[in-house]
Scaffold this active site. Structure first.
Site, PDB file in Angstrom:
ATOM      1  N   HIS A  42      36.965  46.997  36.559  1.00 47.72           N
ATOM      2  CA  HIS A  42      37.146  48.197  35.744  1.00 47.72           C
ATOM      3  C   HIS A  42      35.786  48.476  35.107  1.00 47.72           C
ATOM      4  O   HIS A  42      35.048  47.528  34.816  1.00 47.72           O
ATOM      5  CB  HIS A  42      38.118  47.963  34.591  1.00 47.72           C
ATOM      6  CG  HIS A  42      39.515  47.620  34.999  1.00 47.72           C
ATOM      7  ND1 HIS A  42      39.930  46.336  35.203  1.00 47.72           N
ATOM      8  CD2 HIS A  42      40.605  48.415  35.197  1.00 47.72           C
ATOM      9  CE1 HIS A  42      41.206  46.341  35.531  1.00 47.72           C
ATOM     10  NE2 HIS A  42      41.641  47.578  35.546  1.00 47.72           N
ATOM     11  N   ASP A  96      35.139  46.111  32.343  1.00 49.99           N
ATOM     12  CA  ASP A  96      34.982  44.674  32.641  1.00 49.99           C
ATOM     13  C   ASP A  96      33.492  44.378  32.781  1.00 49.99           C
ATOM     14  O   ASP A  96      33.032  43.282  32.476  1.00 49.99           O
ATOM     15  CB  ASP A  96      35.628  44.295  33.982  1.00 49.99           C
ATOM     16  CG  ASP A  96      37.121  44.538  34.017  1.00 49.99           C
ATOM     17  OD1 ASP A  96      37.741  44.565  32.937  1.00 49.99           O
ATOM     18  OD2 ASP A  96      37.658  44.707  35.127  1.00 49.99           O
ATOM     19  N   MET A 109      35.939  47.590  45.642  1.00 51.25           N
ATOM     20  CA  MET A 109      36.823  48.487  44.878  1.00 51.25           C
ATOM     21  C   MET A 109      36.375  48.557  43.428  1.00 51.25           C
ATOM     22  O   MET A 109      35.859  47.583  42.884  1.00 51.25           O
ATOM     23  CB  MET A 109      38.255  47.935  44.964  1.00 51.25           C
ATOM     24  CG  MET A 109      39.303  48.670  44.172  1.00 51.25           C
ATOM     25  SD  MET A 109      39.498  48.067  42.473  1.00 51.25           S
ATOM     26  CE  MET A 109      40.965  47.064  42.620  1.00 51.25           C
ATOM     27  N   GLU A 124      48.346  52.835  42.250  1.00 53.40           N
ATOM     28  CA  GLU A 124      49.104  51.591  42.056  1.00 53.40           C
ATOM     29  C   GLU A 124      50.295  51.829  41.132  1.00 53.40           C
ATOM     30  O   GLU A 124      50.131  52.228  39.983  1.00 53.40           O
ATOM     31  CB  GLU A 124      48.182  50.513  41.460  1.00 53.40           C
ATOM     32  CG  GLU A 124      48.897  49.193  41.210  1.00 53.40           C
ATOM     33  CD  GLU A 124      47.962  48.094  40.738  1.00 53.40           C
ATOM     34  OE1 GLU A 124      46.726  48.259  40.861  1.00 53.40           O
ATOM     35  OE2 GLU A 124      48.466  47.080  40.238  1.00 53.40           O
ATOM     36  N   LYS A 150      53.731  50.700  38.972  1.00 54.85           N
ATOM     37  CA  LYS A 150      54.334  49.591  38.217  1.00 54.85           C
ATOM     38  C   LYS A 150      55.504  50.188  37.442  1.00 54.85           C
ATOM     39  O   LYS A 150      55.367  51.285  36.894  1.00 54.85           O
ATOM     40  CB  LYS A 150      53.292  48.984  37.265  1.00 54.85           C
ATOM     41  CG  LYS A 150      53.759  47.722  36.555  1.00 54.85           C
ATOM     42  CD  LYS A 150      52.616  47.100  35.750  1.00 54.85           C
ATOM     43  CE  LYS A 150      53.079  45.851  35.033  1.00 54.85           C
ATOM     44  NZ  LYS A 150      52.002  45.246  34.230  1.00 54.85           N
ATOM     45  N   GLU A 163      51.293  46.283  44.479  1.00 52.14           N
ATOM     46  CA  GLU A 163      51.131  44.914  43.955  1.00 52.14           C
ATOM     47  C   GLU A 163      52.453  44.167  44.056  1.00 52.14           C
ATOM     48  O   GLU A 163      53.488  44.670  43.595  1.00 52.14           O
ATOM     49  CB  GLU A 163      50.653  44.945  42.499  1.00 52.14           C
ATOM     50  CG  GLU A 163      50.589  43.523  41.922  1.00 52.14           C
ATOM     51  CD  GLU A 163      50.012  43.431  40.515  1.00 52.14           C
ATOM     52  OE1 GLU A 163      48.992  44.096  40.260  1.00 52.14           O
ATOM     53  OE2 GLU A 163      50.592  42.697  39.696  1.00 52.14           O
ATOM     54  N   HIS A 193      54.740  44.007  41.048  1.00 47.38           N
ATOM     55  CA  HIS A 193      55.281  45.231  40.461  1.00 47.38           C
ATOM     56  C   HIS A 193      56.590  45.683  41.102  1.00 47.38           C
ATOM     57  O   HIS A 193      57.502  46.091  40.394  1.00 47.38           O
ATOM     58  CB  HIS A 193      54.216  46.325  40.474  1.00 47.38           C
ATOM     59  CG  HIS A 193      53.021  45.960  39.636  1.00 47.38           C
ATOM     60  ND1 HIS A 193      51.899  46.727  39.558  1.00 47.38           N
ATOM     61  CD2 HIS A 193      52.791  44.867  38.842  1.00 47.38           C
ATOM     62  CE1 HIS A 193      51.030  46.139  38.748  1.00 47.38           C
ATOM     63  NE2 HIS A 193      51.545  45.008  38.310  1.00 47.38           N
ATOM     64  N   ASP A 224      47.295  44.453  46.186  1.00 44.11           N
ATOM     65  CA  ASP A 224      47.161  43.462  45.122  1.00 44.11           C
ATOM     66  C   ASP A 224      48.163  42.336  45.380  1.00 44.11           C
ATOM     67  O   ASP A 224      49.383  42.519  45.252  1.00 44.11           O
ATOM     68  CB  ASP A 224      47.445  44.095  43.746  1.00 44.11           C
ATOM     69  CG  ASP A 224      46.236  44.828  43.185  1.00 44.11           C
ATOM     70  OD1 ASP A 224      45.181  44.853  43.862  1.00 44.11           O
ATOM     71  OD2 ASP A 224      46.342  45.369  42.069  1.00 44.11           O
ATOM     72  N   ASP A 261      55.393  40.982  33.687  1.00 39.98           N
ATOM     73  CA  ASP A 261      54.384  40.951  34.760  1.00 39.98           C
ATOM     74  C   ASP A 261      53.663  39.603  34.741  1.00 39.98           C
ATOM     75  O   ASP A 261      52.776  39.376  33.935  1.00 39.98           O
ATOM     76  CB  ASP A 261      53.411  42.107  34.491  1.00 39.98           C
ATOM     77  CG  ASP A 261      52.310  42.224  35.516  1.00 39.98           C
ATOM     78  OD1 ASP A 261      52.589  42.055  36.717  1.00 39.98           O
ATOM     79  OD2 ASP A 261      51.176  42.517  35.115  1.00 39.98           O
ATOM     80  N   ASP A 292      51.943  37.898  37.272  1.00 37.79           N
ATOM     81  CA  ASP A 292      50.636  37.797  37.951  1.00 37.79           C
ATOM     82  C   ASP A 292      50.285  36.362  38.332  1.00 37.79           C
ATOM     83  O   ASP A 292      49.167  35.893  38.100  1.00 37.79           O
ATOM     84  CB  ASP A 292      49.516  38.402  37.077  1.00 37.79           C
ATOM     85  CG  ASP A 292      49.650  39.908  36.896  1.00 37.79           C
ATOM     86  OD1 ASP A 292      50.284  40.560  37.732  1.00 37.79           O
ATOM     87  OD2 ASP A 292      49.104  40.427  35.905  1.00 37.79           O
ATOM     88  N   ASP A 330      45.231  40.036  42.494  1.00 34.22           N
ATOM     89  CA  ASP A 330      45.310  40.538  41.116  1.00 34.22           C
ATOM     90  C   ASP A 330      46.234  39.600  40.354  1.00 34.22           C
ATOM     91  O   ASP A 330      47.409  39.885  40.135  1.00 34.22           O
ATOM     92  CB  ASP A 330      45.837  41.972  41.094  1.00 34.22           C
ATOM     93  CG  ASP A 330      45.752  42.556  39.691  1.00 34.22           C
ATOM     94  OD1 ASP A 330      45.180  41.882  38.814  1.00 34.22           O
ATOM     95  OD2 ASP A 330      46.265  43.655  39.465  1.00 34.22           O
TER      96      ASP A 330
HETATM   97  C1  GLT Z   1      45.886  45.280  35.160  1.00 33.93           C
HETATM   98  C2  GLT Z   1      47.137  45.633  35.895  1.00 33.93           C
HETATM   99  C3  GLT Z   1      46.912  45.568  37.351  1.00 33.93           C
HETATM  100  C4  GLT Z   1      46.005  46.635  37.881  1.00 33.93           C
HETATM  101  C5  GLT Z   1      44.642  46.521  37.363  1.00 33.93           C
HETATM  102  C6  GLT Z   1      43.846  47.717  37.808  1.00 33.93           C
HETATM  103  S1  GLT Z   1      44.516  46.162  35.714  1.00 33.93           S
HETATM  104  O1  GLT Z   1      45.631  43.918  35.294  1.00 33.93           O
HETATM  105  O2  GLT Z   1      48.160  44.732  35.490  1.00 33.93           O
HETATM  106  O3  GLT Z   1      48.079  45.525  38.087  1.00 33.93           O
HETATM  107  O4  GLT Z   1      45.890  46.459  39.267  1.00 33.93           O
HETATM  108  O5  GLT Z   1      43.737  48.692  36.834  1.00 33.93           O
HETATM  109 MN    MN Z   2      50.785  42.774  37.819  1.00 36.74          MN
HETATM  110 MN    MN Z   3      47.377  45.233  40.198  1.00 36.05          MN
HETATM  111 MN    MN Z   4      48.788  42.553  35.401  1.00 38.45          MN
END
Ligand code: GLT
Ligand code: MN
Ligand code: MN
Ligand code: MN
Length: 382
Positions: free
Chosen positions: A49, A52, A83, A176, A178, A212, A215, A240, A250, A252, A282
């Site tokens: 980002h 970041d 990316m 993306e 979510k 992702e 998500h 992702d 979430d 991750d 991710d």
């Molecule tokens: C954040 C989010 C992710 C996205 C990222 C990109 S940032 O961590 O939870 O799923 O992919 O903006």
């Molecule tokens: Mn996530």
């Molecule tokens: Mn993501």
């Molecule tokens: Mn996340």
């Protein structure tokens, strides 16, 4: 490890383990340190980002120094930047959304910030530009005109497509989805919703998706099915990878950490379809980990993908599994004439044909055996 384009965001291995209930447990790594860490564990690419890399309040000279140092680190390690994306969720200005904020000044600021972030990504050769609308949503729908929100979102993406082309950046945009978190509800909550929305844009060919694992899984949906729809539409521009239990926040997690079998089917889909874009993890290490644990996490993501890709090869070469699949998908010469595009003759012939409905329903499909063989293959028992 070199055949796959494995990438990590600066925010993934750089995650300090802060959560809504607890303070950081790891020290902040600089972008340069992260690039070296990723090189050490064998990654191919690094994503970011805007903030970041360059803090939101950095001066022009600070920014120039950061960019120089990061470029040097990429040169020293051979890592690439496939990316880039914009942080449109962290700053309090975005508390009610960015492109869909009710405040026109916030919407204009979001556009300005994204153009600057696109400039930054292009400087490092990024070709995919991700849009995760984490704050585009609501807690109460009393606050939002939903149709206006969608219109504003569309206008912003149309504007930014034009900007990318005018600058000659050659970006492809990847949206993306979510379902929720951090907003109570996030607009366009699934990959399928994004795919529908893309067709309403001015330049739909420029825009695809960045699904992702976590998500779709959060919402109790089958992620692999969502990815299949994206591939079928020619829209899988980026992915992702991580893991997640259904019905939770979430998480991750490290790729493959929870759902071994579903992770396998995802890798099988990607490998069999010949997806050759970035495989972006991710995800982040458990909060229990120190720096060594972060490396274990990153190596684990990549190694799990490699192991599952190897299992895909074995599945595709397994005589018993393939014989079963051939039986399941056996051609039927008698109904062959009914396949293909509509013609009046074909429709008439099909209407006149007598099916043995009972026989169709009586046939056992062998999926129990197939699934058990898959399990045994994954467990190393065959
Ligand atoms: C954040 C989010 C992710 C996205 C990222 C990109 S940032 O961590 O939870 O799923 O992919 O903006
Ligand atoms: Mn996530
Ligand atoms: Mn993501
Ligand atoms: Mn996340």
């Amino acid at each position: 490890m070199t055949q796959h384009k494995f990438s990590f965001g600066l925010w993934t291995v750089g995650n300090v383990g802060r959560d809504p209930f607890g303070e950081p447990v790891r020290k902040t790594l600089s972008p340069v340190e992260i690039v070296h860490l990723l090189a050490e564990v064998g990654a191919w690419g690094v994503n970011f980002h805007d903030n970041d890399l360059v803090p939101i309040d950095a001066s022009a000279s600070q920014k120039a120094q950061i960019v120089t140092d990061f470029k040097q680190a990429l040169k020293d390690t051979g890592l690439v930047v496939p990316m880039a994306t914009t942080n449109l969720f962290g700053d309090p200005a975005f508390k009610d959304g960015a492109f869909t904020s009710n405040d026109p000044a916030v919407r204009a600021y979001a556009l300005q910030k994204t153009m600057a972030a696109m400039d930054l990504g292009a400087e490092f050769g990024a070709k995919t530009y991700v849009f995760w609308g984490g704050r585009e949503g609501s807690e109460t729908d009393a606050s939002k005109n939903l149709l206006e929100g969608l219109k504003w979102f569309r206008e912003a993406l149309n504007f930014l497509c034009e900007y990318s082309n005018a600058q000659g950046y050659g970006y492809r945009f990847a949206l993306e989805a979510k379902p929720n978190e951090p907003r109570g509800d996030i607009f366009l909550p699934t990959t399928g919703a994004m795919l529908g929305f893309i067709q309403t844009l001015d330049q739909p060919e420029m825009v695809g998706v960045n699904p992702e694992v976590a998500h779709e899984t959060m919402a109790g949906l089958n992620f692999t099915h969502a990815v299949a729809q994206a591939i079928d539409a020619g829209k899988l521009f980026h992915i992702d990878l991580n893991d997640q239990n259904s019905g939770r926040y979430d998480q991750d997690y490290r790729f493959g950490a929870q759902n071994y079998k579903q992770s396998f089917f995802l890798v099988k889909l990607l490998q069999d379809a010949g997806y050759d874009g970035p495989l972006h993890f991710d995800a982040h290490a458990y909060r229990s980990e120190d720096l060594e644990g972060v490396k274990d996490f990153a190596r684990g993501c990549m190694r799990t993908y490699e192991i599952l890709a190897e299992k895909v090869k074995r599945f595709n070469a397994d005589a018993e599994i393939q014989a079963l699949l051939a039986q399941i998908n056996a051609p039927n010469a008698e109904v062959e004439p009914f396949r293909g595009a509509y013609t009046p003759e074909r429709a008439a012939a099909l209407k006149a044909y007598q099916f043995d409905r009972q026989a169709l329903g009586a046939r056992g499909l062998g999926y129990e055996k197939l699934d058990q063989l898959t399990f045994e293959l994954l467990m190393g028992a065959r």
